[in-house]
Design a protein around this motif. Structure first.
Motif, mmCIF file in Angstrom:
data_model
loop_
_atom_site.group_PDB
_atom_site.id
_atom_site.type_symbol
_atom_site.label_atom_id
_atom_site.label_comp_id
_atom_site.label_asym_id
_atom_site.label_seq_id
_atom_site.Cartn_x
_atom_site.Cartn_y
_atom_site.Cartn_z
ATOM 1 N N ARG A 30 0.848 -1.195 0.000
ATOM 2 C CA ARG A 30 0.000 0.000 0.000
ATOM 3 C C ARG A 30 0.882 1.243 0.000
ATOM 4 O O ARG A 30 2.064 1.164 0.307
ATOM 5 C CB ARG A 30 -0.885 0.018 1.251
ATOM 6 C CG ARG A 30 -1.848 -1.138 1.353
ATOM 7 C CD ARG A 30 -2.467 -1.197 2.766
ATOM 8 N NE ARG A 30 -3.292 -2.365 2.947
ATOM 9 C CZ ARG A 30 -2.850 -3.574 3.267
ATOM 10 N NH1 ARG A 30 -1.567 -3.796 3.443
ATOM 11 N NH2 ARG A 30 -3.690 -4.576 3.416
ATOM 12 N N ARG A 31 0.272 2.370 -0.287
ATOM 13 C CA ARG A 31 1.010 3.632 -0.237
ATOM 14 C C ARG A 31 1.607 3.796 1.163
ATOM 15 O O ARG A 31 0.945 3.539 2.175
ATOM 16 C CB ARG A 31 0.083 4.801 -0.550
ATOM 17 C CG ARG A 31 0.826 6.119 -0.594
ATOM 18 C CD ARG A 31 -0.027 7.274 -0.993
ATOM 19 N NE ARG A 31 -1.301 7.270 -0.284
ATOM 20 C CZ ARG A 31 -2.430 7.694 -0.790
ATOM 21 N NH1 ARG A 31 -2.485 8.153 -2.014
ATOM 22 N NH2 ARG A 31 -3.534 7.682 -0.078
ATOM 23 N N SER A 44 -0.337 4.096 -4.505
ATOM 24 C CA SER A 44 -0.819 2.723 -4.373
ATOM 25 C C SER A 44 -0.455 1.942 -5.624
ATOM 26 O O SER A 44 -0.474 2.475 -6.736
ATOM 27 C CB SER A 44 -2.331 2.716 -4.184
ATOM 28 O OG SER A 44 -2.817 1.398 -4.260
ATOM 29 N N GLY A 48 -4.170 -4.304 -4.140
ATOM 30 C CA GLY A 48 -5.147 -4.622 -3.097
ATOM 31 C C GLY A 48 -6.575 -4.546 -3.617
ATOM 32 O O GLY A 48 -7.374 -5.457 -3.403
ATOM 33 N N GLU A 49 -6.895 -3.474 -4.315
ATOM 34 C CA GLU A 49 -8.239 -3.322 -4.871
ATOM 35 C C GLU A 49 -8.508 -4.372 -5.939
ATOM 36 O O GLU A 49 -9.607 -4.924 -6.026
ATOM 37 C CB GLU A 49 -8.440 -1.919 -5.451
ATOM 38 C CG GLU A 49 -9.827 -1.678 -6.011
ATOM 39 C CD GLU A 49 -10.951 -1.933 -5.013
ATOM 40 O OE1 GLU A 49 -12.044 -2.340 -5.460
ATOM 41 O OE2 GLU A 49 -10.749 -1.749 -3.799
#
Length: 83
Positions: A30-31, A44, A48-49
């Motif tokens: 993640r960021r 990002s 994840g998404e």
């Protein structure tokens, strides 16, 4: 990435009783995270998404029935490749 890495992730998921996809979602970069070479991510990666979308996809949710429906003397496999 090498196939053995992904197999090890699947084995680890089975050993700890977690779905392989969930393990990848939990460990997705993640960021703000630092990657394996020490670079801090300023944006990002989107992985994840992407994995969360896959979680709801019919091919993932129905994978056990699809594997079980293989014809005689055939095997079906379902895998995921994401780091």
């Amino acid at each position: 990435m090498h196939e053995r890495y992904f197999r090890m992730m699947d084995r680890l998921a089975r050993r700890i009783g977690v779905d392989p996809l969930e393990l990848r979602i939990q460990n997705a970069l993640r960021r703000g995270d630092r990657n394996c070479v020490g670079v801090t991510l300023t944006r990002s990666t989107g992985i994840g998404e992407c994995l969360r979308q896959l979680r709801r996809h019919r091919l993932w949710t129905g994978r056990r029935l699809w594997r079980a429906g293989a014809p005689a003397f055939r095997r079906r496999g379902v895998g995921i490749c994401a780091v």
